[in-house]
Each structure stands twice: as structure tokens, then as C-alpha cells.
Write an enzyme that holds these catalytic residues in place. Structure first.
Site, PDB file in Angstrom:
ATOM      1  N   HIS A 358       0.799  -1.225  -0.293  1.00  0.00           N
ATOM      2  CA  HIS A 358      -0.128   0.136  -0.563  1.00  0.00           C
ATOM      3  C   HIS A 358       0.975   1.207  -0.018  1.00  0.00           C
ATOM      4  O   HIS A 358       0.018   2.091  -0.092  1.00  0.00           O
ATOM      5  CB  HIS A 358      -1.454   0.902   1.040  1.00  0.00           C
ATOM      6  CG  HIS A 358      -2.163  -1.260   1.439  1.00  0.00           C
ATOM      7  ND1 HIS A 358      -3.223  -0.279   0.282  1.00  0.00           N
ATOM      8  CD2 HIS A 358      -2.509  -2.184   1.792  1.00  0.00           C
ATOM      9  CE1 HIS A 358      -4.269  -1.886   0.697  1.00  0.00           C
ATOM     10  NE2 HIS A 358      -3.327  -2.566   1.307  1.00  0.00           N
ATOM     11  N   LYS A 546      -7.348  14.730   5.013  1.00  0.00           N
ATOM     12  CA  LYS A 546      -6.854  13.094   4.353  1.00  0.00           C
ATOM     13  C   LYS A 546      -5.619  13.506   6.067  1.00  0.00           C
ATOM     14  O   LYS A 546      -5.699  14.005   6.686  1.00  0.00           O
ATOM     15  CB  LYS A 546      -5.813  12.998   3.578  1.00  0.00           C
ATOM     16  CG  LYS A 546      -5.237  14.073   2.675  1.00  0.00           C
ATOM     17  CD  LYS A 546      -4.197  13.972   1.793  1.00  0.00           C
ATOM     18  CE  LYS A 546      -5.288  13.816   0.831  1.00  0.00           C
ATOM     19  NZ  LYS A 546      -5.809  12.764  -0.662  1.00  0.00           N
ATOM     20  N   ARG A 547      -4.689  11.649   6.491  1.00  0.00           N
ATOM     21  CA  ARG A 547      -3.878  12.027   6.718  1.00  0.00           C
ATOM     22  C   ARG A 547      -3.059  13.674   6.356  1.00  0.00           C
ATOM     23  O   ARG A 547      -2.970  13.367   5.955  1.00  0.00           O
ATOM     24  CB  ARG A 547      -2.971  10.866   7.197  1.00  0.00           C
ATOM     25  CG  ARG A 547      -2.464  10.206   8.702  1.00  0.00           C
ATOM     26  CD  ARG A 547      -2.640  10.494   8.923  1.00  0.00           C
ATOM     27  NE  ARG A 547      -2.140  10.422  10.604  1.00  0.00           N
ATOM     28  CZ  ARG A 547      -2.224   8.391  10.994  1.00  0.00           C
ATOM     29  NH1 ARG A 547      -3.140   8.903  10.711  1.00  0.00           N
ATOM     30  NH2 ARG A 547      -1.791   8.570  11.172  1.00  0.00           N
ATOM     31  N   LYS A 552       2.409  14.716   1.366  1.00  0.00           N
ATOM     32  CA  LYS A 552       0.719  15.170   0.867  1.00  0.00           C
ATOM     33  C   LYS A 552       0.694  16.417   0.226  1.00  0.00           C
ATOM     34  O   LYS A 552       0.052  17.086   0.223  1.00  0.00           O
ATOM     35  CB  LYS A 552      -0.431  14.291   1.846  1.00  0.00           C
ATOM     36  CG  LYS A 552      -0.986  12.798   1.664  1.00  0.00           C
ATOM     37  CD  LYS A 552      -1.471  12.101   2.657  1.00  0.00           C
ATOM     38  CE  LYS A 552      -1.874  10.577   2.962  1.00  0.00           C
ATOM     39  NZ  LYS A 552      -2.318   9.683   2.220  1.00  0.00           N
ATOM     40  N   THR A 654      -7.283   7.315  -1.887  1.00  0.00           N
ATOM     41  CA  THR A 654      -9.223   6.829  -2.080  1.00  0.00           C
ATOM     42  C   THR A 654     -10.341   8.325  -2.214  1.00  0.00           C
ATOM     43  O   THR A 654     -11.474   7.587  -1.962  1.00  0.00           O
ATOM     44  CB  THR A 654      -9.394   5.950  -0.880  1.00  0.00           C
ATOM     45  OG1 THR A 654      -8.488   6.150   0.460  1.00  0.00           O
ATOM     46  CG2 THR A 654      -9.452   4.506  -1.483  1.00  0.00           C
ATOM     47  N   LYS A 658     -14.158   9.564  -3.701  1.00  0.00           N
ATOM     48  CA  LYS A 658     -15.420   9.532  -2.826  1.00  0.00           C
ATOM     49  C   LYS A 658     -15.236  10.739  -2.947  1.00  0.00           C
ATOM     50  O   LYS A 658     -16.805  11.386  -3.336  1.00  0.00           O
ATOM     51  CB  LYS A 658     -14.543   9.540  -1.497  1.00  0.00           C
ATOM     52  CG  LYS A 658     -14.394   7.982  -0.978  1.00  0.00           C
ATOM     53  CD  LYS A 658     -13.844   8.191   1.114  1.00  0.00           C
ATOM     54  CE  LYS A 658     -12.982   7.425   0.447  1.00  0.00           C
ATOM     55  NZ  LYS A 658     -12.275   7.141   1.985  1.00  0.00           N
TER      56      LYS A 658
HETATM   57  O1  CBF Z   1      -3.984   1.762  -0.055  1.00  0.00           O
HETATM   58  C1  CBF Z   1      -5.670   2.207   0.188  1.00  0.00           C
HETATM   59  C2  CBF Z   1      -4.387   3.426   1.083  1.00  0.00           C
HETATM   60  O2  CBF Z   1      -3.908   3.255   1.942  1.00  0.00           O
HETATM   61  C3  CBF Z   1      -1.967   4.184   2.295  1.00  0.00           C
HETATM   62  O3  CBF Z   1      -3.121   4.750   2.834  1.00  0.00           O
HETATM   63  C4  CBF Z   1      -1.380   3.808   3.066  1.00  0.00           C
HETATM   64  O4  CBF Z   1      -1.915   3.811   4.265  1.00  0.00           O
HETATM   65  N1  CBF Z   1      -0.509   3.283   2.711  1.00  0.00           N
HETATM   66  C5  CBF Z   1      -1.986   4.740   1.304  1.00  0.00           C
HETATM   67  O5  CBF Z   1      -1.120   5.452   1.628  1.00  0.00           O
HETATM   68  C6  CBF Z   1      -2.887   4.844   0.266  1.00  0.00           C
HETATM   69  O6  CBF Z   1      -2.098   6.070  -1.066  1.00  0.00           O
HETATM   70  C7  CBF Z   1      -3.960   3.618  -0.548  1.00  0.00           C
HETATM   71  O7  CBF Z   1      -4.625   5.010  -1.411  1.00  0.00           O
END
Ligand code: CBF
Length: 807
Positions: A358, A546-547, A552, A654, A658
């Protein structure tokens, strides 16, 4: 489905009243709102559990077990009502009883079971697997406390305990009888008998893993799957008797506290929080407990004789590297407890296991010091060592670059256990979460493996539950869509494409605009209540939620606002489309830079919002405590979706999906799934800016980018913003921002904030300019929704199923 539960509204009211008496011994009228919510949720949860236990025994069908250390479920009541088809009847009943459903829903607390993207994806997958008919079950951890509750004090993030279980969690049921034992530490003993030998671990700490089950009802109610989350408890009521007899009760109870600590807290997913013993214990607990259950269920259904059949009936998906121990733990059980030969056990394990990566962020690619790992999990370490040994022995030494490849791909290296390598070596399938990200895994992050086993690699672009993020979150737009194209889109998101015919339809456009306005007003009142900031709903709502993380680039966004303010002060007649900038998100407790960016945003908000010279054209709001519930209020109100990570950094994202689904226009870089959004909607309905991945790589490689050069050459504009970080302009609320300044300049603009600045500001200006042409803006919004069906997680899980799980 509706009549199965409640014949009609009156029947619902009768059952609801009855439950109030049975559960709390009171009349509905005598309950406060929180208790009314509790009874309603418990009533619906009972119905869902009944459905699950009456579901057909599907032992002949393959089961998918989705192992994830996080499941960010979000509020569940509305989701259950929609999926069970009883939302209207319950809504009407609640209204008649006196407390409207949406007020009761506000009493629901977000379960603290995840951080963000990865955990939310897992929750969307559960919803979708049940909706499309896959036997897909979640396996994770039940944290007593969530990440933290974020409060803002003088602009600073303050972390408060997230005691989400304080009033119970109606959706779960404790399954004490299904508890299993998990061992930490101890000594591995070799036994030999009749030429056969095997290993057993003796001593150490034995923990009871207790499962809690949450039924997952698919849309339409035909399939009810299960999410199993594990909690750690002492295996017996033993405690330190000697300490007890000596009156040292604290010491006597420490044993219990040590065990319970394993499932007490959820770790942040960033800022290098891995490497902690407790985290390793969490990872092993849910892996071992989950696998013991999986194998027990398999044995019950198919007997103990033919373990080669396991992959026919069981798929184990590992969500990131946290469940990487699935491979060696499955081998341990097969080899030590079921007497299977080592090579065969490896074949069986890898035929069952698949892995999703991820992120390419180095801090999230877990590594554990060998000493720590070996002490905590001695038998598992032996198995890993043996796998690593055989991997090296059978490595294709005839390749030119074999030494580099081995260095890159071995599990044990430099005194560490590399969990991503462990995951890949055990998996028959490895996937990234967007086309761009998968390409980066193949070319860079996991390149060695890609060279050796290209057939394992594949892409599965992420998706989101469209039922939750459009159906539940955006009632007026959802209704408009259903009134226009029927409700088939809830089952089949590709039907959203039928909205294409209404993009230019004036009456649909007008209804869309009304829905957007309603959502803006709903958000504005929430923002006022939670942050005190007054938003003007005639403004453009520009959203980045977002985080908080350097890559980011929330910093880039707020620097754009600082620049706008400067230009408005210099030239009050400057034409700027009035815009409200909405931010929300948490920063990990120990991630100082991210926390400072939050403080900066709040300081800029404080200055801008009260300055009569600019606040008719710019407003800034920071919405505290970002969670699924607040996100569901924010997405439907957004005009602009800020997706501005540097190209190559965000695996997928994501929130981009949304927001797009709710009709926001993406202002983004060519990163993650933005690339696929751009392809789908076309360039008139998105705004792309900034360096592309290849340009980012080339710029970095060239060594010609110097932040101080930019500062010196562009003193009027960019240099001025950089100065304002520490010259007191925004210091009134809580001091200046020397550390942000230093991070930006001393890291030589690592995240390319300065490099992308002008391209970003220009793109934003061009985009908001087009907002003036209302019809074409709304057309583009509807077009975004119409093209968003691809991003339903129903599509994603179908792809996983047909190409990886084969359930
Ligand atoms: O794949 C789901 C999401 O996972 C993350 O949030 C993560 O924790 N590794 C990524 O940063 C996102 O880009 C990704 O959409």
C-alpha cells in the site's frame, strides 16, 4: 428484505419499544437519545446476527480471509439499514416516535479500529465482498482505544484518549467459546521418534486471544459475512501469587496488565512507529489466532487428511506487511502440529497467500531487529531462517546481477527481518493499488522480485463503497440519482454512467445544485459547531482532507492561501473567486513537522478569517478530529478536491475517489489513482498540474534544484511567504513557524513544494475561474459522478476474486 424484519412501520415501532423494555427496562419515552440509539443499534445488530446464523452452511465453497491490522469501519447503523433495505421504514418509525433517525445516528461513535486509507479500504472490501457474494471474512485486532481524539487548542493538535468502547459497541458479539491460545517467547524443543522429528515450544507467555464477531451484511441482505477482531486476555486467572501474598497488589496484577496491553492501543501508521515490541505482539496475535481458526474451520468442513486441499477452500489475503507472519505461522501449524513435510507446507502456504503493498514510503516498509524477533517468536524465526536459507541456496546464481538481486530480496539482511520480502516470498500474488503505484513497485521498490518472478505481480486499483460514500453520505444527491435512473446503481455502480445523459439537463443540474447547497449548509453548521469558523455557503468549497504527511503537501495548499492573502492585501481590487479552504486530518503524535503544519493552517485561518480586508474572498477552516463520520459530511459539500501529493508518492489515495463520486472536481498531480480519474473524466473535468513522476525523478537525479536559489531569486512572492513562516505574521495564535521554515529549506524542498508552487497556483486560479460558468461547472461535476462507477470497491473485489482468490 424489508418485510422479513418489520412488517411495516407500526411493527418496527412495536419491536423497538419492546426492545427498550427488554434491554434497559424502561419505556422509550424515558430514555435519553444515547440510549435510544443504543437500543436501536442493538435491535438491528440482533437481526443481522440472526440472518448470519440462519445462512446456509457453505463449507463446500472457498472462503477468503482478509487479514488486516486495521478495519476503519465508520458508523454502521445507516449502512446496515441501507443494506438490509429497512432504512425507510426505520426512518418513518423514528420520526413518529419523536427522535429522527439522523439525530440518533449522531450518537454513534466511530469505532477506533483504523488509521486511514489502508484500514478504510479493508472496511470497504468487507462491504463489497458481502455485496457481490464472495465468502469474504475480515480478521483483525480489537483495540480498546483508537488512535486518539484530536482537539485543537490555540491551533495546536492535542491528542486525547479515544475511549470509543466507553458505551459499548452494539455491533459486536464476544465469542468466548472460540478463544484460542497464542504463545510468545519460550524455548524450542526438538523431539524425535522413530526417525521423525518435530519441534515444540515450551514455556514463555501464553495469551488467550478472544474473538469478537461483527456481522457484515451485504447489500440486499443475501450474504452475511463476518469480521472477527481479537482481544488479548490472560490465559488463566493466574497472577503473581507471591507478590499477592506480600501485599504487592500492583505487582500481582501486572501480569494481567501486560497481556491486556497487547490489544489496548492502535499504533499510528506513520512517523516510524514500527519497531516496537508491542506492535510485533499485536501482529502475531491476530495472525496466529486467525490462522488457528481458519484451520479449525477447514478441518471441521473437510477433515484432517488432505492438507493439499487447503488452497482449494481457503484464500488468505495479507493487507500490507502487518500480517506478513501468516506465511511462517501457517507453516508452523502445518509442520509442527499437523505433521506436514516442510516443502509441502511451503507450497500449501504460498498457494493460499496473497499480498497487497500500500505504500512506497520507507517508514511503512516494516523491518524488525532479528534479536527482538527471535526472542519473541523463536520457532517462527527458525522457520524464517530456514526459508531464507533455502531461498539463498536455490537462488539463480547464473544471473549477472545475482548478488544485487539477492541483497535486495533476501528476508534476513543487516540484522533485520524484512517483512515486505517475507510477504512477497510467501505470496503467489503481489499487487499494488493503482496502475502508477504497481508500476513503481515493479520498477523500483520491489524491482528485484519483479525481475525474478514477474508473473506474481499485478495491479488492483483501489475502490470505495459507493453505497456508503454516496448512498449514505449524500442523501439529497442519492435520492436525485435514484429518482432519475432508479436504484439499480446501489447494487451496480456502473449504472452511474447513465447520469451521462443528464449532464446538460437543466432540471437535473438545478436539482444537483440544490443538493450541493444543502450539503454545504450541513457542513457549514458542523464546522461552526466544531471549529467556530463561519463558512459562507456561496463560496467555492475547496477541500483537502486526509492524514497529515509531508508528501501529501498540505503545506503547499496553505502556502497558496498565504500567497492569495498577500496579493489581496497588495491589490484589494484583485479578482479572486471567493473560496473557503477546508482542511481536516490527524498527524501522528510523534510527527512534529505534520503537527506544525496543522498549527500553521490554524494560524493562517485565525489571521485570515478575522481580517475584513480579505475574509469576503478567503476563509480557512480546520475541522478537528477527522473520522469516517465527519468525512461523510465533508465529501458531499466539496466543489474542489485537492489531491496534491508529489507525483510518485501516494500509492493510490481514496479520498480522491470519494470526492469525485460526490461531484467534486479534482485539482491534482499525476499521482496514484488521480491518473486513472483523469483518464476516465477527460481533461475538461479535472485540473492536473505539477511535475510528473519521471520529471520528479529527473529533477532529483540532476542535483540542480536548490530551495535557497528559489528563495533568493523569487524574493517578492515565494520568498515572502517563506519569510512569513517566521517573521511573526502568523504568530499571534501560538508563535511562529521556524521549524516549518527549516524543514522546507534545510531538506532542500524534499517534497517539491516550491518546485510545484507556481504550476499549482496557476491551475487553481484557472479552475476557480471556471466556477463562474455555473452550468459548465455543474456539468463537469455530474460527469465526475457518472464516471465514478469504476471506483466502486465492488469492482475492485471482483478483480481480486477473479484473478487472485478464485473463490
Ligand atoms: O491502499 C489504501 C491506501 O493506503 C494508504 O493509506 C496507506 O496507508 N499505505 C496509502 O497511503 C494510500 O495511498 C492508499 O490509497
Amino acid at each position: 428484505m424489508s418485510e422479513t424484519f418489520f412488517k411495516d412501520k407500526d411493527d418496527f415501532i412495536a419491536q423497538y419499544r419492546d426492545s427498550c423494555r427488554k434491554m434497559l427496562g424502561k419505556r422509550y419515552e424515558d430514555l435519553n437519545e444515547r440510549d435510544r440509539y443504543f437500543v436501536l443499534a442493538s435491535l438491528i445488530a440482533h437481526k443481522a446476527r440472526d440472518l448470519r446464523s440462519s445462512a446456509a452452511d457453505l463449507k463446500d465453497e472457498k472462503q477468503v480471509y482478509y487479514f488486516s491490522i486495521e478495519f476503519l469501519l465508520g458508523p454502521l447503523l445507516d449502512n446496515y439499514l441501507l443494506n438490509l433495505g429497512i432504512r425507510d421504514v426505520v426512518k418513518a418509525g423514528c420520526r413518529e416516535l419523536g427522535t429522527p433517525l439522523d439525530e440518533l445516528e449522531q450518537r454513534e461513535v466511530d469505532p477506533g479500529l483504523g488509521n486511514g486509507g489502508l484500514g478504510r479500504l479493508a472496511a470497504c472490501f468487507l462491504d463489497s465482498m458481502a455485496a457481490v457474494g464472495i465468502n469474504g471474512h475480515g480478521n483483525g485486532m480489537r483495540y480498546r482505544y483508537g488512535l486518539f481524539r484530536q482537539e485543537i487548542d490555540h491551533g495546536r493538535q492535542v491528542e486525547k484518549m479515544d475511549n470509543w468502547l466507553e458505551n459499548g459497541f452494539s455491533w459486536e458479539a464476544r465469542k468466548g467459546e472460540s478463544s484460542v491460545l497464542v504463545r510468545f517467547g519460550g524455548n524450542v524443543v526438538r523431539h524425535e521418534d522413530d526417525g521423525r522429528y518435530w519441534f515444540e515450544t515450551e514455556g514463555g507467555q501464553i495469551v488467550k486471544a478472544v474473538p469478537y464477531d461483527v456481522p457484515i451484511v451485504g447489500y440486499g441482505g443475501d450474504k452475511v459475512n463476518n469480521l472477527r477482531i481479537w482481544s488479548a486476555e490472560p490465559a488463566s486467572e493466574d497472577f503473581d501469587l507471591q507478590a499477592f501474598n506480600n501485599g504487592d497488589y500492583a505487582q500481582a496484577m501486572r501480569f494481567r496488565a501486560d497481556v491486556e496491553a497487547i490489544s489496548q492501543i492502535l499504533y499510528p501508521n506513520d512517523a516510524g512507529e514500527h519497531g516496537r515490541l508491542l506492535r510485533l505482539k499485536q501482529e502475531y496475535l491476530f495472525v496466529s489466532a486467525g490462522l488457528q481458526t481458519v484451520l479449525r474451520d477447514f478441518e471441521r468442513a473437510h477433515g484432517k487428511d488432505d492438507w493439499s486441499e487447503l488452497p482449494t477452500y481457503v484464500a488468505i489475503h495479507t493487507n500490507d506487511t502487518h500480517p506478513a507472519m501468516c506465511g511462517p505461522e501457517l507453516m508452523r501449524i502445518l509442520v509442527d502440529e499437523r505433521g506436514i513435510d516442510f516443502d509441502e507446507a511451503f507450497q500449501i502456504a504460498s498457494a493460499c497467500i496473497s499480498y497487497t503493498n500500500h505504500t512506497i514510503m520507507p517508514e511503512a516498509l516494516e523491518k524488525w531487529p532479528i534479536d527482538m524477533f527471535r526472542n519473541l517468536l523463536p520457532r517462527l524465526y527458525m522457520l524464517i531462517e530456514e526459508i531464507d536459507h533455502r531461498y539463498r541456496d536455490t537462488f539463480p546464481h547464473d544471473r549477472d546481477n545475482w548478488q544485487d538481486l539477492l541483497a535486495e530480496t533476501a528476508i534476513l539482511w543487516d540484522g533485520q527481518v524484512r517483512m515486505a520480502n517475507l510477504s512477497v516470498i510467501f505470496a503467489h500474488s503481489v499487487n499494488g493499488v493503482s496502475a502508477l503505484h504497481t508500476g513503481i513497485l515493479e520498477d523500483t521498490t520491489l524491482h528485484g522480485f519483479y525481475e525474478l518472478t514477474p508473473e506474481k505481480f499485478n495491479n488492483k486499483t483501489n475502490g470505495i463503497s459507493h453505497r456508503r460514500f454516496l448512498g449514505n453520505s449524500n442523501p439529497p444527491y442519492g435520492k436525485l440519482i435514484t429518482d432519475t435512473i432508479g436504484d439499480g446503481w446501489l447494487k451496480d455502480a456502473t449504472q452511474l454512467s447513465r447520469l451521462g445523459q443528464y449532464e446538460d439537463d437543466p432540471s437535473f443540474q438545478e436539482e444537483f445544485a440544490k443538493a450541493r447547497q444543502w450539503n454545504k449548509e450541513r457542513l457549514a453548521s458542523y464546522v461552526k459547531r466544531t471549529s467556530g469558523v463561519e463558512l459562507d455557503c456561496s463560496m467555492v468549497f475547496d477541500v483537502q482532507v486526509k492524514r497529515f504527511h509531508a508528501y501529501k503537501r498540505q503545506l503547499l495548499n496553505i502556502m497558496k492561501v498565504m500567497d492569495l492573502r498577500n496579493r489581496l492585501l497588495d491589490d484589494p481590487s484583485l479578482e479572486v473567486r471567493p473560496t473557503a479552504f477546508v482542511f481536516s486530518g490527524k498527524a501522528a503524535q510523534s510527527y512534529t513537522f505534520a503537527k506544525e503544519v496543522i498549527r500553521l493552517i490554524n494560524a493562517v485561518a485565525d489571521v485570515v478569517n478575522k481580517d475584513g480586508r480579505v475574509n469576503d474572498r478567503i476563509r480557512v477552516a480546520f475541522v478537528p478530529n477527522f473520522a469516517v463520520s465527519s468525512a461523510q459530511l465533508i465529501y458531499p459539500a466539496a466543489d474542489i478536491s485537492e489531491q496534491i501529493s508529489w507525483a510518485g508518492s501516494e500509492a493510490s489515495g481514496t479520498s480522491n475517489m470519494k470526492l469525485m463520486m460526490n461531484g467534486a472536481i479534482t485539482l491534482g498531480t499525476y499521482d496514484g489513482a488521480n491518473v486513472e480519474i483523469a483518464k476516465l473524466v477527460g481533461e475538461d473535468s479535472i485540473k492536473i498540474f505539477g511535475l510528473r513522476t519521471e520529471e520528479v525523478d529527473a529533477l532529483r537525479a540532476s542535483g540542480t534544484w536548490f530551495a535557497w536559489d528559489v528563495y533568493n531569486k523569487d524574493h517578492e512572492r515565494l520568498g515572502r511567504i517563506i519569510d512569513q513562516l517566521n517573521d511573526g505574521t502568523f504568530a499571534e495564535l501560538s508563535g511562529s513557524f521556524q521549524s516549518v521554515h527549516d524543514e522546507l529549506m534545510m531538506s532542500n524542498d524534499h517534497d517539491l513544494v516550491l518546485a510545484d508552487f507556481y504550476s499549482y497556483v496557476k491551475a487553481w486560479e484557472e479552475l476557480v475561474q471556471t466556477y463562474g460558468d455555473r452550468r459548465s461547472w455543474i456539468r463537469a461535476s455530474i460527469h465526475n459522478t457518472a464516471q465514478s462507477g469504476f471506483f466502486s470497491s465492488d469492482r475492485t473485489v471482483r478483480e481480486y476474486n477473479s484473478e487472485i482468490w478464485h473463490a
